[in-house]
Design a protein around this motif. Structure first.
Motif, mmCIF file in Angstrom:
data_model
loop_
_atom_site.group_PDB
_atom_site.id
_atom_site.type_symbol
_atom_site.label_atom_id
_atom_site.label_comp_id
_atom_site.label_asym_id
_atom_site.label_seq_id
_atom_site.Cartn_x
_atom_site.Cartn_y
_atom_site.Cartn_z
ATOM 1 N N ARG A 164 -25.522 -0.117 16.117
ATOM 2 C CA ARG A 164 -24.715 0.703 15.221
ATOM 3 C C ARG A 164 -23.339 0.050 15.128
ATOM 4 O O ARG A 164 -22.601 -0.040 16.108
ATOM 5 N N ALA A 165 -23.021 -0.436 13.940
ATOM 6 C CA ALA A 165 -21.740 -1.110 13.723
ATOM 7 C C ALA A 165 -20.900 -0.283 12.765
ATOM 8 O O ALA A 165 -21.430 0.389 11.878
ATOM 9 N N ALA A 166 -19.595 -0.309 12.961
ATOM 10 C CA ALA A 166 -18.693 0.363 12.025
ATOM 11 C C ALA A 166 -17.482 -0.523 11.810
ATOM 12 O O ALA A 166 -17.023 -1.197 12.733
ATOM 13 N N VAL A 167 -16.993 -0.524 10.586
ATOM 14 C CA VAL A 167 -15.788 -1.304 10.288
ATOM 15 C C VAL A 167 -14.771 -0.386 9.621
ATOM 16 O O VAL A 167 -15.121 0.458 8.794
ATOM 17 N N GLY A 168 -13.519 -0.535 10.034
ATOM 18 C CA GLY A 168 -12.470 0.311 9.468
ATOM 19 C C GLY A 168 -11.228 -0.491 9.148
ATOM 20 O O GLY A 168 -11.139 -1.679 9.457
ATOM 21 N N SER A 169 -10.274 0.165 8.500
ATOM 22 C CA SER A 169 -8.970 -0.388 8.114
ATOM 23 C C SER A 169 -9.034 -1.302 6.890
ATOM 24 O O SER A 169 -8.008 -1.582 6.288
ATOM 25 N N VAL A 170 -10.218 -1.789 6.537
ATOM 26 C CA VAL A 170 -10.315 -2.738 5.423
ATOM 27 C C VAL A 170 -10.412 -2.025 4.078
ATOM 28 O O VAL A 170 -10.224 -2.626 3.029
ATOM 29 N N SER A 171 -10.731 -0.744 4.120
ATOM 30 C CA SER A 171 -10.906 0.042 2.895
ATOM 31 C C SER A 171 -10.508 1.494 3.213
ATOM 32 O O SER A 171 -10.113 1.783 4.334
ATOM 33 N N PRO A 172 -10.614 2.421 2.269
ATOM 34 C CA PRO A 172 -10.034 3.746 2.505
ATOM 35 C C PRO A 172 -10.555 4.510 3.711
ATOM 36 O O PRO A 172 -9.848 5.347 4.266
ATOM 37 N N LYS A 173 -11.789 4.277 4.129
ATOM 38 C CA LYS A 173 -12.292 5.017 5.300
ATOM 39 C C LYS A 173 -13.246 4.142 6.102
ATOM 40 O O LYS A 173 -13.815 3.188 5.557
ATOM 41 N N PRO A 174 -13.458 4.468 7.366
ATOM 42 C CA PRO A 174 -14.396 3.674 8.167
ATOM 43 C C PRO A 174 -15.797 3.753 7.579
ATOM 44 O O PRO A 174 -16.197 4.784 7.041
ATOM 45 N N CYS A 175 -16.518 2.626 7.668
ATOM 46 C CA CYS A 175 -17.842 2.555 7.034
ATOM 47 C C CYS A 175 -18.875 1.980 7.973
ATOM 48 O O CYS A 175 -18.557 1.226 8.881
ATOM 49 N N ARG A 176 -20.142 2.324 7.708
ATOM 50 C CA ARG A 176 -21.242 1.680 8.400
ATOM 51 C C ARG A 176 -22.391 1.535 7.413
ATOM 52 O O ARG A 176 -22.302 2.012 6.278
ATOM 53 N N SER A 177 -23.457 0.862 7.848
ATOM 54 C CA SER A 177 -24.565 0.606 6.937
ATOM 55 C C SER A 177 -25.866 0.538 7.728
ATOM 56 O O SER A 177 -25.973 -0.217 8.703
ATOM 57 N N ASP A 178 -26.859 1.348 7.308
ATOM 58 C CA ASP A 178 -28.168 1.315 7.977
ATOM 59 C C ASP A 178 -28.772 -0.078 7.914
ATOM 60 O O ASP A 178 -29.400 -0.556 8.853
ATOM 61 N N GLN A 179 -28.562 -0.719 6.754
ATOM 62 C CA GLN A 179 -29.164 -2.045 6.536
ATOM 63 C C GLN A 179 -28.547 -3.078 7.490
ATOM 64 O O GLN A 179 -29.262 -3.909 8.057
ATOM 65 N N ALA A 180 -27.228 -2.986 7.679
ATOM 66 C CA ALA A 180 -26.574 -3.915 8.615
ATOM 67 C C ALA A 180 -27.071 -3.640 10.028
ATOM 68 O O ALA A 180 -27.376 -4.575 10.784
ATOM 69 N N ASP A 181 -27.192 -2.364 10.378
ATOM 70 C CA ASP A 181 -27.651 -2.015 11.719
ATOM 71 C C ASP A 181 -29.070 -2.541 11.967
ATOM 72 O O ASP A 181 -29.392 -2.994 13.074
ATOM 73 N N ALA A 182 -29.904 -2.505 10.928
ATOM 74 C CA ALA A 182 -31.272 -3.006 11.069
ATOM 75 C C ALA A 182 -31.266 -4.513 11.356
ATOM 76 O O ALA A 182 -32.053 -5.011 12.173
ATOM 77 N N LEU A 183 -30.350 -5.237 10.692
ATOM 78 C CA LEU A 183 -30.265 -6.686 10.908
ATOM 79 C C LEU A 183 -29.735 -7.027 12.304
ATOM 80 O O LEU A 183 -29.893 -8.144 12.787
ATOM 81 N N LEU A 184 -29.071 -6.044 12.929
ATOM 82 C CA LEU A 184 -28.489 -6.287 14.252
ATOM 83 C C LEU A 184 -29.440 -5.903 15.385
ATOM 84 O O LEU A 184 -29.077 -5.967 16.556
ATOM 85 N N ALA A 185 -30.657 -5.499 15.033
ATOM 86 C CA ALA A 185 -31.632 -5.143 16.062
ATOM 87 C C ALA A 185 -32.773 -6.155 16.067
ATOM 88 O O ALA A 185 -33.115 -6.724 15.026
ATOM 89 N N GLY A 186 -33.348 -6.366 17.254
ATOM 90 C CA GLY A 186 -34.441 -7.328 17.393
ATOM 91 C C GLY A 186 -34.178 -8.244 18.577
ATOM 92 O O GLY A 186 -33.238 -8.017 19.341
ATOM 93 N N PRO A 187 -34.997 -9.289 18.728
ATOM 94 C CA PRO A 187 -34.751 -10.251 19.808
ATOM 95 C C PRO A 187 -33.360 -10.885 19.641
ATOM 96 O O PRO A 187 -32.930 -11.151 18.506
ATOM 97 N N ARG A 188 -32.687 -11.093 20.764
ATOM 98 C CA ARG A 188 -31.292 -11.534 20.700
ATOM 99 C C ARG A 188 -31.094 -12.817 19.874
ATOM 100 O O ARG A 188 -30.174 -12.897 19.054
ATOM 101 N N ASP A 189 -31.950 -13.821 20.077
ATOM 102 C CA ASP A 189 -31.737 -15.083 19.323
ATOM 103 C C ASP A 189 -31.957 -14.891 17.831
ATOM 104 O O ASP A 189 -31.301 -15.535 17.014
ATOM 105 N N LYS A 190 -32.851 -13.982 17.495
ATOM 106 C CA LYS A 190 -33.073 -13.705 16.072
ATOM 107 C C LYS A 190 -31.840 -12.994 15.480
ATOM 108 O O LYS A 190 -31.354 -13.349 14.398
#
Lengths: 157, 286
Positions: free
Chosen positions: B214-240
């Motif tokens: 679960r990733a979140a980014v803030g300060s770059v735009s009006p409110k903190p944001c996250r993305s299910d799609q980004a979170d999906a890309l961040l899961a799996g075997p570590r090298d992948k």
């Protein structure tokens, strides 16, 4: 309205209004002009005073917040006989100021740091003092003065 | 700068009384906690209120409690109290470290977590981390209480979904499990962060695989944001996942939709998201 609080170790009562900042009450109602006002947005640290030992920006903090609490300004640091506080003396010994405008805030922030953490590392000093801005010295002598004061305070104990 | 315009401070003794005061004064009143952001806006005459309702006079809202399932932080707990709390340092080190780097020591001494979230300043460290940690806030108004996720609370720059008579009374953060690794990093050259990035990873026993992210980014735009799609890309075997970090950053940047401002161009902020996502990943798994 009356505001009562403890100022530099003595109970005090002063007339004030809710929208007045602590710096306004100190400077304009109590004539304690050692507290300096510069950026007015809690960025520079010139207006730092201590409330119950913690540094605050008196330019923005409402005087209302001082009610029944202990406030220390730069005027309250030296002993009654005029002997300077070790942090004040160290700032002189290390040439840790030039124009002197940021100095009251620097000294009070440094005192709060040393009260909480008597032997700070250089990194801890830099992190704690990060919100006090000096445009003259380049900070090196300030950090050195705080290290020296820490040493002196620990020797006194 | 001109002095603050005249106002009156009111001291409610209960949350209900505070809610009634807020309702009574309507647009002429505002809840007041640490004042570190509200008073600055009022000094600049960007906001005008004749009545401030001091939530700090309501007893019991300044406590930090660690329960079995979550950490509860009362709305008037200061950043400093969070940074100094022994249980927070032990069980939520990422939160203590973030609190220790909010603004400067003077702001941390007076500014409150509840105030920070309700002011919804876009360059807020706590909101971004709390979004990644799946925190919830408890809100109370005249007619009752409700619980909101961070995305339901903060909907834009300086904009929350709180009704006029509602006040935030506390924040709940789920316990960080033994299998979870969390990191919060920020990039800052001025008084407020240009970017804040929080990452929470669920890892399997040996750390070779990420089961959930679960990733979140803030300060770059009006409110903190996250993305299910980004979170999906961040899961799996570590090298992948390591090979997918740039793609995840791109997706996260698309979701955040950075804006050009004094802290940097949108393009620059997109670049920073990539750099800081990678750093947060390394830090979380270190």
């Amino acid at each position: 309205m009356k505001l009562s609080f403890n100022l530099n170790g003595r109970p005090i009562e002063v007339e004030y209004e809710h929208q007045e900042t602590l710096a306004e009450v100190l400077r304009e109602r109590l004539n304690l002009t050692g507290t300096k006002i510069s950026c007015e947005v809690q960025v520079c640290g010139a207006c730092t005073v201590l409330i119950d030992g913690l540094p605050v920006s008196s330019c923005t903090l409402l005087a209302y917040e001082a009610r029944e609490r202990n406030v220390v300004t730069i005027e309250g640091l030296a002993k009654p006989d005029g002997a300077l506080h070790p942090v004040q003396q160290a700032f002189i010994d290390e040439f840790a100021f030039q124009c002197g405008f940021c100095t009251p805030g620097m000294i009070l922030a440094a005192k709060a740091l040393l009260d909480e953490n008597p032997k700070p590392s250089r990194e801890e000093i830099v992190h704690y003092m990060d919100g006090n801005i000096c445009r003259c010295t380049g900070y090196v002598p300030i950090v050195r003065a705080i290290q020296k004061a820490a040493q002196k305070l620990s020797n006194e104990k | 700068m001109m002095p603050l315009r005249r106002f009156q401070i009111h001291q409610p003794k209960t949350v209900k009384e505070a809610a009634e005061m807020l309702s009574h004064y309507g647009e002429k009143g505002r809840l007041y906690a640490g004042g570190t952001e509200l008073l600055l806006a009022m000094k600049h005459d960007l906001l005008r209120y004749e009545h401030l309702v001091d939530v700090k006079t309501v007893p019991g809202l300044d406590e930090i409690e660690i329960g079995n399932a979550s950490l509860h932080i009362g709305t008037t707990v200061t950043h400093r109290a969070i940074e100094q709390s022994v249980p927070v340092r032990e069980k939520f080190p990422v939160l203590a470290e973030m609190a220790n780097h909010v603004a400067n020591v003077r702001v941390r001494s007076t500014g409150t977590l509840g105030g920070n979230l309700c002011f919804a300043e876009p360059h807020s460290d706590p909101a971004t981390l709390l979004l990644a940690l799946q925190a919830h806030v408890h809100v109370q108004g005249r007619s009752g209480e409700r619980t909101l996720g961070m995305e339901e609370l903060i909907v834009g720059a300086y904009e929350t979904t709180l009704a006029t008579d509602e006040l935030l009374i506390g924040i709940d953060i789920p316990r960080i499990a033994k299998s979870q690794r969390a990191a919060y990093l920020k990039f800052q050259t001025h008084e407020r962060p240009t970017l804040g990035l929080a990452l929470v990873l669920d890892v399997d026993g040996n750390g070779r695989s990420i089961t959930k992210a679960r990733a979140a980014v803030g300060s770059v735009s009006p409110k903190p944001c996250r993305s299910d799609q980004a979170d999906a890309l961040l899961a799996g075997p570590r090298d992948k996942v390591e090979k997918q970090l740039d793609d995840a950053a791109k997706v996260l940047a698309d979701a955040a939709d950075p804006v050009d401002d004094l802290e940097g161009s949108a393009e620059y902020k997109r670049h920073l998201i990539g750099v800081y996502l990678r750093r947060a990943f390394v830090k979380a798994l270190a």
